[in-house]
Scaffold this active site. Structure first.
Site: not given
Ligand code: NAD
Ligand code: TYD
Length: 339
Positions: A273, A123-125, A83, A147
């Site tokens: 970025h 994800t919105d990304e 992620t 990603y």
């Molecule tokens: P995270 O990185 O905290 O957790 C990912 C989890 O997946 C971990 O527990 C890891 O062990 C498990 N994992 C990784 N590879 C695996 C595999 N091959 N088999 C089984 N388990 C595996 O992630 P998160 O931030 O909780 O995100 C969860 C989901 O939500 C992801 O699909 C991510 O793309 C999506 N998402 C995240 C965000 C965000 O801001 N974090 C926003 C929108 C969507």
């Molecule tokens: P991040 O939490 O990595 O989420 P994403 O890139 O998936 O949106 O980053 C959020 C924003 O913060 C992004 O614009 C990158 C910036 N950023 C920094 O400026 N410094 C940092 O050390 C990190 C991890 C992110």
């Protein structure tokens, strides 16, 4: 309902497990998780003894592990993923494996069970950057990083399995999450924990990049609404409706902790970025969902959680993954110091 929650030991997945067990007393949950650096059974400590919860250690790319975990389930919610954008710049292969091949492996298993619904947490990304206005679900995908390209690939696989094999799929596209249990490599937990230790905060570029921030439990409720009320084949944006630039986030964290602005370091920008993410959530709003937590309240609670839970994050920042994640910005910090 019996849910298979993949990636349930990660940040958002663990909140989703807790929410499901507490909001639906008749539901059962099986978690399938590989326990990568981001997976942590401590995130699920408080449900470990719940008789309606079961943990399976395994990889979503492994058909045998997937078939075993899927036994008797009514729905699969796929959180499992690599992620972190910065890691995807250094090691894209693991992203393609889990985020694309893992989704495919799950879909192959679901296709054998026509009654099972498959929700792909995306994800919105996947939309890429937008200068003004907001993306809606029918807009073209234009991912910028390995990603987001891998996440788009996982979605495409789900859509293909619907068209080709009639699999009941739903896709959610969430904004940037924040809250307790987020691995301290993402912006908010990294900056909170660095500031707590009086360490520098590496702000990429001019700090003007905008993200739409959503409290993690509001995101989980959005996914839950799409799972239970969404139409088959439906795509649902889950927006926080709360756009902030990274400078705003940084100053807010410093103010909440009473720390000085001198901790901020302007470092070299992240390649590719995305400048701004913005999505419209009208579809999900029409199903009765809306975010509940204000950013002010959510950030105050999140900062307080990290202040009180050094026992949770200190081992992550000093453990074996430390070298990997610090290497990414140590170089940028060193260059910033020289300027
Ligand atoms: P995270 O990185 O905290 O957790 C990912 C989890 O997946 C971990 O527990 C890891 O062990 C498990 N994992 C990784 N590879 C695996 C595999 N091959 N088999 C089984 N388990 C595996 O992630 P998160 O931030 O909780 O995100 C969860 C989901 O939500 C992801 O699909 C991510 O793309 C999506 N998402 C995240 C965000 C965000 O801001 N974090 C926003 C929108 C969507
Ligand atoms: P991040 O939490 O990595 O989420 P994403 O890139 O998936 O949106 O980053 C959020 C924003 O913060 C992004 O614009 C990158 C910036 N950023 C920094 O400026 N410094 C940092 O050390 C990190 C991890 C992110």
């Amino acid at each position: 309902m019996h849910l298979l929650i993949t990636g349930g030991a990660g940040f958002i997945g663990s909140h989703f497990v807790r929410m499901t067990l507490s909001d639906y007393p008749g539901d059962r949950v099986t978690v399938l998780d590989k326990l990568t650096y981001a997976g942590n059974l401590r995130n699920l400590e408080d449900v470990a003894d719940n008789p309606r919860y079961r943990f399976v250690h395994g990889d979503i790319c492994d058909p045998t592990a997937v078939a075993g975990a899927m036994e008797g389930v009514d729905a699969v919610v796929n959180f499992a993923a690599e992620t972190h954008v910065d890691r995807s710049l250094l090691d894209p292969a693991s992203f393609i494996d889990t985020d694309v091949k893992g989704a495919y492996t799950l879909l192959e298993a679901v296709r054998q069970k026509p009654s099972v619904r498959f929700l792909q947490v995306s994800t919105d990304e996947v939309y890429g950057s937008i200068e003004s206005g907001s993306f809606c679900e029918t807009d073209r995908l234009s991912p910028s990083s390995p990603y987001s390209a891998s996440k788009a690939g996982g979605e495409m696989m789900a859509m293909a399995y619907r068209k080709t094999h009639g699999v009941d799929i739903v896709i959610t596209r969430g904004s940037n999450n924040y809250g307790p249990y987020q691995y301290p490599e993402k912006l908010i937990p990294l900056f909170i924990t660095n500031a707590l230790d009086d360490q520098p905060l590496p702000l990429y570029g001019d700090g003007g990049n905008v993200r739409d921030w959503i409290y993690v439990l509001d995101h989980c409720r959005g996914i839950d609404t799409a799972l239970r009320k969404g139409e088959s084949g439906g795509i649902y944006n889950v927006a926080g409706m709360n756009e902030r630039d990274n400078r705003d986030i940084t100053y807010r964290i410093l103010a909440l902790l009473g720390k000085d602005e001198s901790l901020i370091r302007h470092v070299e920008d992240r390649p590719g970025h995305d400048r701004r993410y913005s999505i419209a959530a009208d579809r999900l709003l029409s199903l009765g969902w809306a975010p509940r937590k204000s950013f002010e309240e959510g950030m105050a609670e999140t900062v307080a959680w990290y202040r009180d839970r050094r026992d949770w994050w200190e081992p992550l920042k000093s453990g074996e993954h430390r070298t990997y994640y610090t290497a990414m910005y140590a170089k940028r910090l060193a260059e910033a110091e020289q300027r």
